[in-house]
Structure formats: structure tokens, C-alpha cells
Design a protein around this motif. Structure first.
Motif, short mmCIF file in Angstrom:
data_model
loop_
_atom_site.label_atom_id
_atom_site.label_comp_id
_atom_site.label_asym_id
_atom_site.label_seq_id
_atom_site.Cartn_x
_atom_site.Cartn_y
_atom_site.Cartn_z
N THR A 271 0.83 -1.20 0.00
CA THR A 271 0.00 0.00 0.00
C THR A 271 0.87 1.25 0.00
N ALA A 272 1.87 1.28 0.87
CA ALA A 272 2.77 2.43 0.94
C ALA A 272 3.59 2.55 -0.34
N PHE A 273 4.02 1.43 -0.91
CA PHE A 273 4.79 1.43 -2.15
C PHE A 273 3.98 2.03 -3.30
N ALA A 274 2.72 1.60 -3.43
CA ALA A 274 1.86 2.11 -4.50
C ALA A 274 1.62 3.61 -4.36
N GLU A 275 1.44 4.06 -3.13
CA GLU A 275 1.27 5.50 -2.89
C GLU A 275 2.54 6.26 -3.27
N ASP A 276 3.68 5.69 -2.94
CA ASP A 276 4.95 6.37 -3.18
C ASP A 276 5.25 6.54 -4.66
N ILE A 277 4.88 5.57 -5.49
CA ILE A 277 5.15 5.69 -6.92
C ILE A 277 4.02 6.39 -7.66
N GLY A 278 3.03 6.90 -6.91
CA GLY A 278 1.95 7.66 -7.50
C GLY A 278 0.89 6.84 -8.19
N THR A 326 14.11 -11.22 0.79
CA THR A 326 15.28 -10.35 0.97
C THR A 326 15.32 -9.16 0.03
N PRO A 327 15.04 -9.33 -1.29
CA PRO A 327 15.17 -8.18 -2.19
C PRO A 327 13.99 -7.22 -2.21
N LEU A 328 12.90 -7.50 -1.50
CA LEU A 328 11.70 -6.67 -1.59
C LEU A 328 11.97 -5.20 -1.27
N TRP A 329 12.78 -4.93 -0.26
CA TRP A 329 12.98 -3.56 0.18
C TRP A 329 13.73 -2.72 -0.86
N ALA A 330 14.41 -3.39 -1.80
CA ALA A 330 15.22 -2.65 -2.77
C ALA A 330 14.51 -2.44 -4.11
N VAL A 331 13.32 -3.04 -4.30
CA VAL A 331 12.61 -2.92 -5.58
C VAL A 331 11.92 -1.57 -5.66
N SER A 332 12.01 -0.92 -6.81
CA SER A 332 11.46 0.44 -6.94
C SER A 332 10.47 0.59 -8.09
N VAL A 333 10.26 -0.45 -8.90
CA VAL A 333 9.31 -0.36 -10.01
C VAL A 333 8.24 -1.43 -9.86
N ALA A 334 7.01 -1.11 -10.29
CA ALA A 334 5.86 -1.99 -10.07
C ALA A 334 6.00 -3.36 -10.74
N PRO A 335 6.41 -3.46 -12.02
CA PRO A 335 6.50 -4.80 -12.63
C PRO A 335 7.44 -5.74 -11.89
N LEU A 336 8.60 -5.21 -11.47
CA LEU A 336 9.55 -6.06 -10.75
C LEU A 336 8.99 -6.42 -9.37
N MET A 337 8.28 -5.49 -8.73
CA MET A 337 7.67 -5.79 -7.44
C MET A 337 6.63 -6.90 -7.59
N GLY A 338 5.86 -6.86 -8.68
CA GLY A 338 4.89 -7.91 -8.92
C GLY A 338 5.56 -9.26 -9.12
N VAL A 389 4.24 -3.00 12.87
CA VAL A 389 5.65 -2.67 12.70
C VAL A 389 5.92 -2.10 11.31
N ALA A 390 5.34 -2.71 10.28
CA ALA A 390 5.55 -2.21 8.92
C ALA A 390 4.98 -0.81 8.75
N GLY A 391 3.84 -0.54 9.38
CA GLY A 391 3.26 0.80 9.31
C GLY A 391 4.14 1.85 9.95
N LEU A 392 4.69 1.52 11.11
CA LEU A 392 5.58 2.45 11.80
C LEU A 392 6.85 2.68 10.99
N LEU A 393 7.39 1.62 10.42
CA LEU A 393 8.59 1.75 9.61
C LEU A 393 8.33 2.60 8.37
N GLY A 398 10.26 5.54 5.40
CA GLY A 398 9.92 5.43 3.99
C GLY A 398 9.19 4.14 3.66
N PRO A 399 8.52 4.11 2.51
CA PRO A 399 7.65 2.97 2.16
C PRO A 399 8.38 1.64 2.03
#
Length: 446
Positions: A271-278, A326-338, A389-393, A398-399
Motif C-alpha cells: 500500500t505504501a509502495f503504491a502511494e509512493d510511486i503515484g 530479501t530483495p523486496l525492500w530494494a525494488v522500486s518499479v511496479a512490474p519487478l515488485m509484482g 511494525v511495517a506501518g511504523l517503519l 519510507g515505504p
């Protein structure tokens, strides 16, 4: 009761009690000896409780997610939304075993009818308070009965299958089928909640959850013919049975808590990731891909005749989960996140199915309903803790920071399972466990 025997080729086949008497055991095709989903669904009376049960079990996937989206909309804080969602989940997890015990003692209908009525009222109050911008303490107060009254339909359905099928080759098939249904519930529930909250109104997801719970719960409770026998307090042997007295169950609870952190952490962080990328509307699609991976893996896992023992499968599954989160926190584009989310989802169902399958060999029959509610509650508790915890982080760092929660949760669960794996061995060598769909074999150490 049919028993599994070995033919000359080393393949498991069923004895003549369930074979076609016109064909020798050695020539019986393996697929005829292993009843699958189709045969399970032809069980007399099954659809009468499966359909309303599917409607009524949606709260597990929709409730905390809908609350998260509603409260985040009204407060603007992922941390606050995560706390309210977490209190709901913790309350659900803590009261689930008590609900199972009451259902065993007084009957499922006696617990469900008042439970779904209380839940409907509590959900209505939660919506009213959130939309009126009530203080946090008020939301936390109403979150307790909202979570506590959530009907435990999944364990109740499993209990109904057990009452019909225990001692038959279809019992392990029902275990796999219920795990697949749980995964499908996450697909439908999470996507539906997101679509309603983002496309119609922030409270629409919670409204739908309340309606489905009330309608589905009452319909399910009306199916009296398939209800398991009631264990009265006068039955002294039933009083002595405690699911938590089994060390293996306590280990599985810790393991499934870790899976809950994946669900909760992914919900908040996506949810936070989607908001962050607009692209806030893409949240439902991303979580749907993740949940679809769970469901697809569940279908495949249930159809496999496993040669690897359940303990080893459990450890391998959690190792893969830890690696892929492990790599989830470093992904920045939607297709790769999916894509990464899909891979993570593919690893969840095998671990869940194996955990529930182990219950059959570890826990006495009289305590299995309670055991199932403990495992379901563990997932809910992990989900609630991860949401907080994820919400607080996400609020403070950042998302992407919230994605560290699934990694840590699965890593810790892997350590617990590895250290205490000896407790996952059945006490009696004569016990059997499910191996694939409708396949039974002697319990193995690994």
C-alpha cells in the motif's frame, strides 16, 4: 479402514477394500488409488457447507486489510492504521482457540449465530467511529470485539471434513483442498477489499466484509446435518485433551506466525509502495499477484505425491521464503515488485499445507479443531504484528522499510523450526500423514 500397502514396483496402492476387485493390486493405476479433488467434492452434503463457508471465511482476508485502508484514509497515518489493524488481528488470534473450544463443547451453531451478530454490530461501530474521526483510543476499544467476534469458519469446515472422512483416503485430500481454499480466499478477499476501498469508498471494504460475515455465517450455521458431534463437559477424556500440550504444535504456531508476518508486512508495504510511486490503485493488483502465487502453489502442492518428508519440506519452504523476501525492500518499479511478490507467494502455500498436514500426525483427534484455530490464530497474530511494525517503519523511514518485516519474520521462524525440528516427529510410528492429494503413507522422520 483402508490401509496403504506396497506393490512389487514400490508404489503405494490401496488394499482390496477400496480397489476394483476385477483388477489385481499390482496392476491398479496409481491415479485410481489416489482420490483427488473431484471425488472429494462428490462427498454427500459437502457443497451444503462449503459454499456458505466460503462466503463466511472472507473476514480473515478482508477484515484487517479493510480496517487498515479505512483508518489510513481518515487519519493519514500508516502507523495509526497499522495499530488499529493489529489490535483487531491480535484479538482475533487470542479468541480463536476459545471459539474452537466452545464450538466443540456446545456445537458450531451455538457459537456462530451470536458471534456473527456481534461482529456485524462491531463492524458498523468501527465504520462510524473511523468516518467521524474518533480518537485513537475509541478505535482501539472497538477493535477488540471486532476481532474477537470474527467467526472461525476455516477450522470449522476442516472439523466437518474430519467428522465425515477421518480414517478414509479422502482425509488428506480434504487437508490439501482446505489449504488451497485458504489461499484462494486471500486472493479474492484482499483484491475485493482493495477494489472496494479505492474504487468506491474507503469504508466499502469493511461494509462488504460485515455483510458477507453475517449472511455467510448464518447460512453456514444452518447446515446442522454436517455439524461435528458435540463433546460435552461430562466427557472426562475430552476435558484432558489440550492441543497446546503437544510440543510440535507450539513449534508450528511459531512457524505460521512467521507466515503471518509476510501477509501483514506485504499488505502495509505494498500500500505504501503504491502511494509512493503515484499509483495507489495498483496496490490491489500487486497484492492480488502475490496472493495468486499462493493459490497456484497450493493447487500444485496438493496434487504432488511427495517423496520428501514434511519436516524437510517445511524447512526448505521457509528457507526459500527468507531468501525471496530479501530483495523486496530494494525494488522500486511496479512490474519487478509484482514478479518478486509472485515468487514469494509461490513459497507460502507449500509451507501452510505442510503445517496443517503435520497436525494430523501430531495432535490427537479430540483436539484438532482447537489445534487448527491455534494455527489460524498464529497467522492472524503475525499479520497483526507485522501490520503495526511495517506501518511504523513506513511512516518513519519510507515505504520500502516495511518490507524488512517479512524478511525478519520468516528468518526467525526458520530458526525456530530448524532448532526444534525434533518436536515435529509423530509420537507413534503407526501414525500416517497425507502425502499429496488423497495419498497416505507412513509418517517419515524428515
Amino acid at each position: 479402514m483402508a490401509s496403504a500397502v506396497k506393490d512389487n514396483a514400490g508404489k503405494d496402492v490401496q488394499d482390496e477394500a477400496v480397489q476394483d476387485t476385477t483388477a489385481p493390486a499390482q496392476q491398479a493405476p496409481a491415479k485410481e488409488a489416489r482420490p483427488g479433488y473431484g471425488q472429494l467434492l462428490r462427498t454427500p452434503g459437502a457443497w451444503a457447507f462449503l459454499l456458505p463457508g466460503f462466503l463466511a471465511r472472507q473476514p480473515f482476508a478482508m477484515l484487517t486489510f479493510s480496517i487498515l485502508l479505512l483508518v489510513q484514509h481518515t487519519t493519514g497515518s500508516y502507523g495509526t492504521a497499522g495499530v488499529v489493524s493489529a489490535v483487531t488481528g491480535v484479538s482475533m488470534a487470542l479468541f480463536a482457540p476459545q471459539s474452537g473450544k466452545l464450538a466443540d463443547r456446545f456445537g458450531q451453531r451455538a457459537v456462530l449465530v451470536p458471534g456473527v451478530l456481534v461482529h456485524a454490530v462491531a463492524v458498523a461501530a468501527m465504520i462510524t467511529l473511523a468516518l467521524s474521526h474518533a480518537p485513537l483510543w475509541a478505535l482501539l476499544v472497538i477493535a477488540v470485539p471486532t476481532g474477537a467476534s470474527t467467526p472461525q469458519i476455516g477450522p470449522m469446515v476442516r472439523s466437518r471434513w474430519a467428522a465425515k472422512l477421518t480414517g478414509t483416503p479422502l482425509m488428506p485430500t480434504s487437508t490439501a483442498f482446505e489449504s488451497v481454499t485458504d489461499e484462494f480466499t486471500f486472493v479474492v478477499g484482499s483484491v475485493l477489499a482493495t477494489a472496494l476501498c479505492t474504487g468506491i469508498h474507503p469504508a466499502a471494504g469493511l461494509v462488504a466484509e460485515g455483510v458477507l460475515t453475517l449472511g455467510g455465517g448464518l447460512l453456514f450455521a444452518a447446515q446442522r446435518r454436517s455439524q461435528p458431534p458435540v463433546h460435552r463437559a461430562a466427557d472426562s477424556s475430552a476435558k484432558r485433551v489440550s492441543a497446546l500440550s503437544v510440543p510440535g504444535l507450539r513449534v508450528l504456531i511459531a512457524g505460521l506466525f512467521g507466515i503471518g508476518t509476510v501477509f501483514g508486512g506485504m499488505q502495509v508495504s505494498l500500500t505504501a509502495f503504491a502511494e509512493d510511486i503515484g499509483q495507489p490503485g495498483i496496490n490491489g493488483l500487486l497484492y492480488g499477484v502475490f496472493a495468486a502465487g499462493n493459490m497456484l502453489a497450493g493447487i500444485v502442492c496438493g496434487a504432488i505425491s511427495w517423496k520428501v518428508g514434511p519436516r524437510r519440506r517445511l524447512l526448505v519452504g521457509y528457507a526459500l521464503l527468507t531468501l525471496l523476501t530479501t530483495p523486496l525492500w530494494a525494488v522500486s518499479v511496479a512490474p519487478l515488485m509484482g514478479a518478486v511478490g509472485l515468487l514469494v507467494g509461490l513459497c507460502i502455500a507449500p509451507a501452510l499445507i505442510t503445517g496443517y498436514t503435520l497436525v494430523d500426525s501430531l495432535v490427537p483427534a479430540a483436539a484438532r479443531t482447537e489445534a487448527f484455530t491455534w494455527l489460524t490464530g498464529a497467522v492472524g497474530l503475525g499479520q497483526a504484528a507485522a501490520s503495526t511494525v511495517a506501518g511504523l517503519l513506513a511512516d518513519h523511514f519510507g515505504p520500502h522499510a516495511g518490507f524488512l518485516v517479512p524478511l525478519c519474520g520468516t528468518g526467525l521462524a526458520l530458526v525456530v523450526l530448524a532448532v526444534f525440528r525434533g518436536h515435529l516427529v509423530p509420537r507413534a510410528e503407526t501414525l500416517v500423514v497425507g502425502r499429496g492429494v488423497g495419498h497416505r503413507s507412513p509418517a517419515t522422520v524428515d
